[in-house]
Design a protein around this motif. Structure first.
Motif, mmCIF file in Angstrom:
data_model
loop_
_atom_site.group_PDB
_atom_site.id
_atom_site.type_symbol
_atom_site.label_atom_id
_atom_site.label_comp_id
_atom_site.label_asym_id
_atom_site.label_seq_id
_atom_site.Cartn_x
_atom_site.Cartn_y
_atom_site.Cartn_z
ATOM 1 N N ALA A 71 0.807 -1.222 0.000
ATOM 2 C CA ALA A 71 0.000 0.000 0.000
ATOM 3 C C ALA A 71 0.843 1.277 0.000
ATOM 4 N N THR A 72 0.165 2.359 -0.356
ATOM 5 C CA THR A 72 0.668 3.711 -0.167
ATOM 6 C C THR A 72 -0.171 4.284 0.964
ATOM 7 N N ILE A 81 3.536 7.556 2.119
ATOM 8 C CA ILE A 81 4.659 6.615 2.182
ATOM 9 C C ILE A 81 4.328 5.431 1.277
ATOM 10 N N HIS A 82 5.219 5.157 0.339
ATOM 11 C CA HIS A 82 5.032 4.057 -0.619
ATOM 12 C C HIS A 82 5.725 2.811 -0.065
ATOM 13 N N PHE A 83 4.977 2.010 0.652
ATOM 14 C CA PHE A 83 5.558 0.827 1.274
ATOM 15 C C PHE A 83 5.948 -0.244 0.262
ATOM 16 N N ASP A 84 5.352 -0.219 -0.930
ATOM 17 C CA ASP A 84 5.748 -1.188 -1.941
ATOM 18 C C ASP A 84 7.214 -0.986 -2.329
ATOM 19 N N GLU A 85 7.672 0.257 -2.313
ATOM 20 C CA GLU A 85 9.090 0.530 -2.615
ATOM 21 C C GLU A 85 10.000 0.031 -1.494
ATOM 22 N N ILE A 86 9.538 0.155 -0.264
ATOM 23 C CA ILE A 86 10.318 -0.352 0.874
ATOM 24 C C ILE A 86 10.339 -1.879 0.848
#
Length: 187
Positions: free
Chosen positions: A165-166, A177-182
């Motif tokens: 999710a964002t 916060i772009h958690f997919d990138e993390i």
């Protein structure tokens, strides 16, 4: 001994807490000291990514708010002494922060769950942060890849997201916060 007759452990004082070695990570809940383990690799990756994202946002906006990573103390109470070291927190009242700590509740806190003490983040700290005036509290759980958002300012119950999710930081209108990138960095 019956419970009423059992002696209670001695409460730690601020002076005793400040005398601990700098290398010793500890928090104080209602006068009792709790030692903390070193963070994992995933914990540090998440912390770094979140910190850089939030710091860049605040800088771009010219915000008076400051973001702090652990280890930096937050003293929530003098009696009983309660000192925590959130993984990341934002303070918008510059008078709360001195050279040693934040004195009072930050506006926004993120805790990244450690496998050894998840109840601290999900129960103990949730209660403390809500009752001491934190506006928003996130619990990021690397093991379950979830983010629990507690928006105390709007009195909204916990909303849970996945690492796909964002997620909006609700104390701001346009910080996401772009958690997919993390998540990609954890694989």
């Amino acid at each position: 001994m019956p419970p009423a007759l059992q002696s209670q452990p001695e409460s730690i004082t601020l002076e005793q807490y400040e005398a601990l070695p700098e290398s010793q990570r500890a928090e104080v809940f209602h006068g009792q000291i709790y030692y903390m383990a070193s963070p994992s690799r995933d914990h540090q990756i998440i912390l770094t990514e979140l910190l850089f994202t939030i710091r860049a946002y605040l800088k771009k906006k010219g915000s008076i708010c400051q973001v702090f990573p652990t280890p930096f103390d937050v003293k929530l109470s003098d009696q009983p002494l309660t000192i925590v070291q959130p993984d990341i927190f934002i303070v918008c009242d510059k008078y709360k922060v001195d050279k040693n700590r934040c004195n009072g509740a930050p506006d926004f806190i993120i805790e990244i769950v450690s496998p050894g003490n998840p109840s601290d983040d999900y129960i103990r700290k949730l209660y403390l942060y809500k009752n001491h005036g934190v506006r928003e509290y996130w619990i990021v759980d690397p093991r379950h890849q979830t983010i629990s958002v507690n928006n105390f300012k709007e009195n909204i119950s916990t909303v849970q997201y996945s690492f796909d999710a964002t997620v909006q930081v609700h104390i701001y209108n346009d910080l996401y916060i772009h958690f997919d990138e993390i998540k990609e960095l954890l694989e």
